[in-house]
Design a protein around this motif. Structure first.
Motif, PDB file in Angstrom:
ATOM      1  N   ILE A   1       0.841  -1.201   0.000  1.00  0.00           N
ATOM      2  CA  ILE A   1       0.000   0.000   0.000  1.00  0.00           C
ATOM      3  C   ILE A   1       0.872   1.246   0.000  1.00  0.00           C
ATOM      4  O   ILE A   1       2.042   1.216   0.381  1.00  0.00           O
ATOM      5  CB  ILE A   1      -0.956   0.035   1.212  1.00  0.00           C
ATOM      6  CG1 ILE A   1      -0.159   0.016   2.528  1.00  0.00           C
ATOM      7  CG2 ILE A   1      -1.943  -1.135   1.157  1.00  0.00           C
ATOM      8  CD1 ILE A   1      -1.032   0.168   3.773  1.00  0.00           C
ATOM      9  N   ALA A   2       0.290   2.350  -0.451  1.00  0.00           N
ATOM     10  CA  ALA A   2       0.994   3.636  -0.458  1.00  0.00           C
ATOM     11  C   ALA A   2       0.948   4.258   0.936  1.00  0.00           C
ATOM     12  O   ALA A   2      -0.025   4.110   1.670  1.00  0.00           O
ATOM     13  CB  ALA A   2       0.356   4.570  -1.472  1.00  0.00           C
ATOM     14  N   THR A   3       2.027   4.940   1.296  1.00  0.00           N
ATOM     15  CA  THR A   3       2.072   5.668   2.574  1.00  0.00           C
ATOM     16  C   THR A   3       2.070   7.177   2.365  1.00  0.00           C
ATOM     17  O   THR A   3       1.869   7.936   3.317  1.00  0.00           O
ATOM     18  CB  THR A   3       3.324   5.275   3.379  1.00  0.00           C
ATOM     19  OG1 THR A   3       4.492   5.547   2.590  1.00  0.00           O
ATOM     20  CG2 THR A   3       3.285   3.799   3.730  1.00  0.00           C
ATOM     21  N   VAL A   4       2.301   7.599   1.113  1.00  0.00           N
ATOM     22  CA  VAL A   4       2.297   9.029   0.797  1.00  0.00           C
ATOM     23  C   VAL A   4       1.546   9.225  -0.511  1.00  0.00           C
ATOM     24  O   VAL A   4       1.325   8.285  -1.270  1.00  0.00           O
ATOM     25  CB  VAL A   4       3.729   9.590   0.659  1.00  0.00           C
ATOM     26  CG1 VAL A   4       4.488   9.476   1.961  1.00  0.00           C
ATOM     27  CG2 VAL A   4       4.481   8.883  -0.472  1.00  0.00           C
ATOM     28  N   ALA A   5       1.173  10.449  -0.777  1.00  0.00           N
ATOM     29  CA  ALA A   5       0.561  10.786  -2.058  1.00  0.00           C
ATOM     30  C   ALA A   5       1.654  11.021  -3.085  1.00  0.00           C
ATOM     31  O   ALA A   5       2.718  11.566  -2.764  1.00  0.00           O
ATOM     32  CB  ALA A   5      -0.323  12.019  -1.920  1.00  0.00           C
ATOM     33  N   GLY A   6       1.424  10.604  -4.308  1.00  0.00           N
ATOM     34  CA  GLY A   6       2.417  10.807  -5.352  1.00  0.00           C
ATOM     35  C   GLY A   6       2.156   9.923  -6.552  1.00  0.00           C
ATOM     36  O   GLY A   6       1.074   9.341  -6.715  1.00  0.00           O
ATOM     37  N   GLN A   7       3.173   9.801  -7.385  1.00  0.00           N
ATOM     38  CA  GLN A   7       3.051   9.039  -8.625  1.00  0.00           C
ATOM     39  C   GLN A   7       3.584   7.625  -8.422  1.00  0.00           C
ATOM     40  O   GLN A   7       4.716   7.445  -7.984  1.00  0.00           O
ATOM     41  CB  GLN A   7       3.831   9.725  -9.740  1.00  0.00           C
ATOM     42  CG  GLN A   7       3.711   9.018 -11.085  1.00  0.00           C
ATOM     43  CD  GLN A   7       4.267   9.864 -12.210  1.00  0.00           C
ATOM     44  OE1 GLN A   7       4.002  11.063 -12.270  1.00  0.00           O
ATOM     45  NE2 GLN A   7       5.029   9.256 -13.080  1.00  0.00           N
ATOM     46  N   PRO A   8       2.771   6.569  -8.713  1.00  0.00           N
ATOM     47  CA  PRO A   8       3.238   5.197  -8.539  1.00  0.00           C
ATOM     48  C   PRO A   8       4.261   4.834  -9.625  1.00  0.00           C
ATOM     49  O   PRO A   8       4.079   5.144 -10.796  1.00  0.00           O
ATOM     50  CB  PRO A   8       1.968   4.364  -8.684  1.00  0.00           C
ATOM     51  CG  PRO A   8       1.062   5.194  -9.545  1.00  0.00           C
ATOM     52  CD  PRO A   8       1.378   6.623  -9.200  1.00  0.00           C
ATOM     53  N   VAL A   9       5.322   4.184  -9.177  1.00  0.00           N
ATOM     54  CA  VAL A   9       6.393   3.780 -10.091  1.00  0.00           C
ATOM     55  C   VAL A   9       6.691   2.304  -9.835  1.00  0.00           C
ATOM     56  O   VAL A   9       6.896   1.894  -8.687  1.00  0.00           O
ATOM     57  CB  VAL A   9       7.666   4.621  -9.865  1.00  0.00           C
ATOM     58  CG1 VAL A   9       8.794   4.123 -10.759  1.00  0.00           C
ATOM     59  CG2 VAL A   9       7.382   6.095 -10.120  1.00  0.00           C
ATOM     60  N   GLU A  10       6.713   1.527 -10.896  1.00  0.00           N
ATOM     61  CA  GLU A  10       7.010   0.105 -10.756  1.00  0.00           C
ATOM     62  C   GLU A  10       8.514  -0.104 -10.670  1.00  0.00           C
ATOM     63  O   GLU A  10       9.287   0.453 -11.456  1.00  0.00           O
ATOM     64  CB  GLU A  10       6.448  -0.672 -11.947  1.00  0.00           C
ATOM     65  CG  GLU A  10       6.451  -2.176 -11.748  1.00  0.00           C
ATOM     66  CD  GLU A  10       5.639  -2.890 -12.810  1.00  0.00           C
ATOM     67  OE1 GLU A  10       5.335  -4.073 -12.623  1.00  0.00           O
ATOM     68  OE2 GLU A  10       5.304  -2.251 -13.837  1.00  0.00           O
ATOM     69  N   ILE A  11       8.938  -0.894  -9.677  1.00  0.00           N
ATOM     70  CA  ILE A  11      10.340  -1.265  -9.541  1.00  0.00           C
ATOM     71  C   ILE A  11      10.430  -2.777  -9.573  1.00  0.00           C
ATOM     72  O   ILE A  11       9.414  -3.467  -9.556  1.00  0.00           O
ATOM     73  CB  ILE A  11      10.945  -0.719  -8.224  1.00  0.00           C
ATOM     74  CG1 ILE A  11      10.205  -1.299  -7.006  1.00  0.00           C
ATOM     75  CG2 ILE A  11      10.917   0.798  -8.200  1.00  0.00           C
ATOM     76  CD1 ILE A  11      10.813  -0.923  -5.674  1.00  0.00           C
TER      77      ILE A  11
END
Length: 566
Positions: free
Chosen positions: A249-259
């Motif tokens: 899950i995300a913990t901050v707002a922003g742009q998701p990036v696949e690693i």
């Protein structure tokens, strides 16, 4: 016809008694007619004896010696027989029953004894065995029937763990243009920006399964291969869900990036345009440019770069993906140098590209046109919109290692276009050999340490010796490490071998509509230049030739959903 009295039946055989001078000459039909009589038809004819007897009778039928009767056993009773056939891998057994010739039939007990003699104990089909015994009663003497009576069970190998991404990435917006009220498609309006907020689910892990063992017909256990596990990686701005460790899950707002193995959420630097007023941009996170990148500018990012407008004679470098919502425009400076350079460790996506140099370690997607450019992708290149209706690839030098899909390749004017793919088979074979050598070395190492453990003195001699106990623990840990490493490399070997074995089947060129002349295709080390036009086809390397298959259905651009990550 010979007199039936010439043929007498004792306990288990039919004996023929003929006087050559009276009964001769005789033929094989004469003898077989006697054996066809009701009291003899079930006996097994001894053809070699019959042939010798006929020859002797006929040689004496006109001589004085022919007055003496000749006696020969020409048929006998035979019990039913069975033949068991076992496959080389001990996974299947078939049984053939031959009906008796005046003798005893096969019964169930005889079959079971025969199976036990050959150690067949698993996967037996009682139904098929009973069916064979019933068929035996309807067969003519000497006829056979056959059926599979035992079948092993192959192991069910485990399924590898997989990661399923639950959010779209910026590049996927190119394939999701918005519908206008009149039903037409607005290619400039690509919908809302891809931004996540805290607690959004980014990725879900589907765990590996262990599978289940099998067995062969001799009762030997066939070990399954468990699925290969993968660790779900929590990048910056993300965490594993405390209530579900298989969920990221995300913990901050922003742009998701696949690693690799997971995702991160980047801080986003938002700019209207990049020009001389902003200067060159070098940012460790993702960059969102709502306008254009102008001539001569350089943009570098430690994450993704998203440009909502155009890139014109500029340079973009990203450790993630580069997405240009409109187009990438450049000009030819000299033979192999362009004014626009786009380089991504991930994927590159744009609506159209012309006179530019593109290099990506991931896939490249162009939804409208790719013109007169120099392109390299370690993955695939797709030049097509979502409906596979438009996508022109014209001119330039194109190399996409894992295959190319385009609606149209070349142009009516015969523009020279170079298309390359599938050129690293030799490297993959070398990697396969290195893996094979490594696995063999690990097998030797595991056998060696196993032998050392087996040679240890009885436990009573060392159970109170702390030094010895520590050494034995180290040996056991080393054995476990070797076995784990061997299992991992064997899995890698199997995966790589499958890729090598199907290399040219996977990595080919799919043309959805048309190929014009003067297009040079290079697949592996084989090349072909078109001298005529071709329709919808798949172009592949087959037996050191490039073949055009018009019957295969080329793979159109897949409907874009948030894809799974292996």
């Amino acid at each position: 016809m010979l007199d039936p009295k010439c043929l007498a039946l004792n306990d288990d055989k039919a004996q023929l008694s003929l006087i050559p001078a009276i009964h001769g000459p005789v033929t094989q039909d004469d003898i077989m007619s006697l054996l066809a009589l009701p009291e003899f038809y079930s006996l097994f004819p001894l053809e070699p004896v019959i042939n010798l007897t006929i020859a002797k009778i006929n040689s004496l039928c006109h001589s004085a010696d022919g007055q003496l009767p000749l006696r020969a056993t020409i048929a006998e009773r035979r019990d039913a027989s069975l033949t068991l056939t076992i496959s080389p891998d001990n996974m299947k057994a078939s049984l053939s029953l031959t009906a008796p010739c005046g003798g005893k039939p096969i019964d169930l007990q005889q079959i079971l004894v025969h199976l036990k003699k050959h150690n067949i104990s698993m996967g037996l089909s009682k139904l098929n065995i009973q069916s064979l015994l019933q068929q035996q009663r309807t067969l003519k003497p000497g006829e056979s029937c056959q059926s599979d009576i035992a079948q092993g069970k192959s192991p069910s190998h485990g399924v590898n763990a997989r990661l399923e991404r639950k959010v779209f990435l910026a590049r996927e917006r190119l394939l999701q243009p918005q519908l206008r009220e009149d039903g037409s498609v607005d290619m400039r309006n690509l919908g809302a920006l891809i931004v996540v907020k805290p607690k959004d689910v980014l990725m879900v892990k589907h765990p590996a399964t262990q599978g289940s063992p099998g067995y062969n017909i001799k009762g030997e256990v066939l070990t399954q291969k468990p699925g290969k596990d993968i660790t779900l990686q929590a990048g910056s701005g993300t965490m594993l869900d405390p209530l579900n460790p298989h969920q990221l899950i995300a913990t901050v707002a922003g742009q998701p990036v696949e690693i690799r193995g997971g995702m991160k959420v980047d801080d986003v630097l938002q700019l209207k345009d990049v020009d001389i007023s902003t200067g060159h941009i070098n940012f460790k996170g993702s960059i969102l440019i709502s306008g254009d990148v102008h001539e001569g500018m350089i943009v570098k990012s430690g994450g993704d770069i998203t440009v909502m407008g155009f890139v014109d004679s500029a340079a973009l470098e990203a450790l993630g993906d580069i997405t240009v919502s409109q187009g990438i425009i450049g000009r030819l400076l000299n033979a192999n140098d362009y004014s626009t350079r786009i380089q991504a460790q991930g994927q590159i996506s744009a609506q159209f590209v012309q006179y530019s140099q593109l290099e990506a370690k991931g896939n490249i997607l162009v939804t409208k046109q790719l013109l007169h450019s120099h392109v390299f992708s370690a993955g695939t290149l797709t030049v097509s919109d979502a409906r596979a209706q438009r996508g022109d690839l014209v001119g330039g030098c194109i190399h996409a290692e894992k295959g190319i899909t385009a609606v149209v390749i070349g142009a009516t004017a015969g523009t020279k276009t170079e298309i390359k793919c599938a050129r690293t088979l030799g490297e993959l074979k070398q990697q396969l050999k290195q893996l094979d050598d490594s696995v063999k070395a690990l097998v030797v190492a595991s056998l060696d340490i196993e032998a050392r453990i087996n040679k240890l003195p009885p436990k009573a001699q060392w159970e109170n010796d702390p030094v010895m106990i520590e050494q034995i623990k180290m040996m056991i840990d080393e054995k476990r490490r070797i076995l784990a490493e061997r299992a991992t490399e064997e899995q890698e070997f199997d995966t790589l071998k499958q890729e090598v074995d199907t290399y040219y089947e996977q990595y080919c060129i799919n043309v959805l509509k048309h190929v014009f002349l003067n297009v040079e295709f290079q697949i592996g080390q084989v090349s072909h230049r078109t001298t005529r036009e071709h329709g919808t086809c798949t172009i592949a390397h087959v037996n050191q030739e490039i073949l055009f298959d018009y019957n295969a259905k080329p793979k159109a651009l897949a409907n874009q959903q948030p894809p799974s990550a292996a």
